[in-house]
Design a protein around this motif. Sequence first.
Motif, PDB file in Angstrom:
ATOM      1  N   UNK A   1     107.616  80.172  34.891  1.00 26.55           N
ATOM      2  CA  UNK A   1     107.151  81.093  33.857  1.00 26.55           C
ATOM      3  C   UNK A   1     107.706  80.733  32.491  1.00 26.55           C
ATOM      4  N   UNK A   2     108.984  80.343  32.459  1.00 29.08           N
ATOM      5  CA  UNK A   2     109.573  79.903  31.190  1.00 29.08           C
ATOM      6  C   UNK A   2     108.899  78.636  30.683  1.00 29.08           C
ATOM      7  N   UNK A   3     108.545  77.747  31.611  1.00 33.19           N
ATOM      8  CA  UNK A   3     107.873  76.511  31.203  1.00 33.19           C
ATOM      9  C   UNK A   3     106.503  76.796  30.600  1.00 33.19           C
ATOM     10  N   UNK A   4     105.820  77.797  31.137  1.00 30.30           N
ATOM     11  CA  UNK A   4     104.515  78.166  30.572  1.00 30.30           C
ATOM     12  C   UNK A   4     104.681  78.613  29.123  1.00 30.30           C
ATOM     13  N   UNK A   5     105.703  79.434  28.880  1.00 32.96           N
ATOM     14  CA  UNK A   5     105.971  79.896  27.517  1.00 32.96           C
ATOM     15  C   UNK A   5     106.313  78.715  26.619  1.00 32.96           C
ATOM     16  N   UNK A   6     107.165  77.814  27.123  1.00 35.83           N
ATOM     17  CA  UNK A   6     107.585  76.661  26.320  1.00 35.83           C
ATOM     18  C   UNK A   6     106.402  75.749  26.002  1.00 35.83           C
ATOM     19  N   UNK A   7     105.547  75.517  26.998  1.00 34.81           N
ATOM     20  CA  UNK A   7     104.388  74.648  26.767  1.00 34.81           C
ATOM     21  C   UNK A   7     103.411  75.271  25.776  1.00 34.81           C
ATOM     22  N   UNK A   8     103.210  76.581  25.907  1.00 33.54           N
ATOM     23  CA  UNK A   8     102.300  77.258  24.975  1.00 33.54           C
ATOM     24  C   UNK A   8     102.821  77.168  23.545  1.00 33.54           C
TER      25      UNK A   8
END
Length: 252
Positions: free
Chosen positions: A195-202
């Motif tokens: 979930x954190x990676x999704x935020x970081x990628x966005x």
Amino acid sequence: MCTWLRCGKNSAVLENTSRPFAGWDINWRMKMRRHSFFWKLFAGNLLMMGVILFVAGFFSYRYLNANYQRDSRENQGRLARITKLYFQRDWPRLAGQIDADCKRLFANRTMRLTVIADDGRVLGDSQARAATMENHRTDDRPEVLQALKGQAGRDIRSSETLGSQFRYFAEPIEKGGKILGVVRLAMPVRAIAEGRNVIRNALTWAAMVAVGVAVVIAGMLSWMWHKPIRQITETARAIAAGNLSAKAPAGG
């Protein structure tokens, strides 16, 4: 030795032949000076916007990540309470029925459900065979011990059964003021990190788009500002050189 007439002619020829090159050299220097000033202005604008974007991105990530972590914990705790009410309503149940319900309710979920009796026996588990699991009333499972005291328990550690790290939420199953068992939900830390990676990628993609927009805006601002600033600078230089009649063009 040359006569006055011959030397005069030679100097005139040299002056005539060198004058075009001198003019070209002056024009070239002025042109390069203008371009240099434009790029300096562009670099300054771009640096300023880059700093703003970096600071905004940094605090945006911290804010979004904190909200995600909070929402994730709240959702896991809420689901644990709802699951507790489901089992608490029809308690007691047969151990085989509890295990079947665990696997049915959480068959396609990321979280893992475990139902534990008050003596620590595992009555049901959504991802493992309950009959083969060890007693869970142990000191290395503080969330279970906390729930057996009538309070919600939490912990983060590696699972001995599955060999990966989980975040645990445990809720007591109560009836008539007596603790009958524990419902425990485990969320893989890997899923939280995803979930954190999704935020970081966005945010990374948004930053890339913002950088492109910043380059365009910096170029436009530099183009708008460099001419009047250059004219003011050249006027100031002319006045400093003694040309008191030099004036900067009036702008609207």
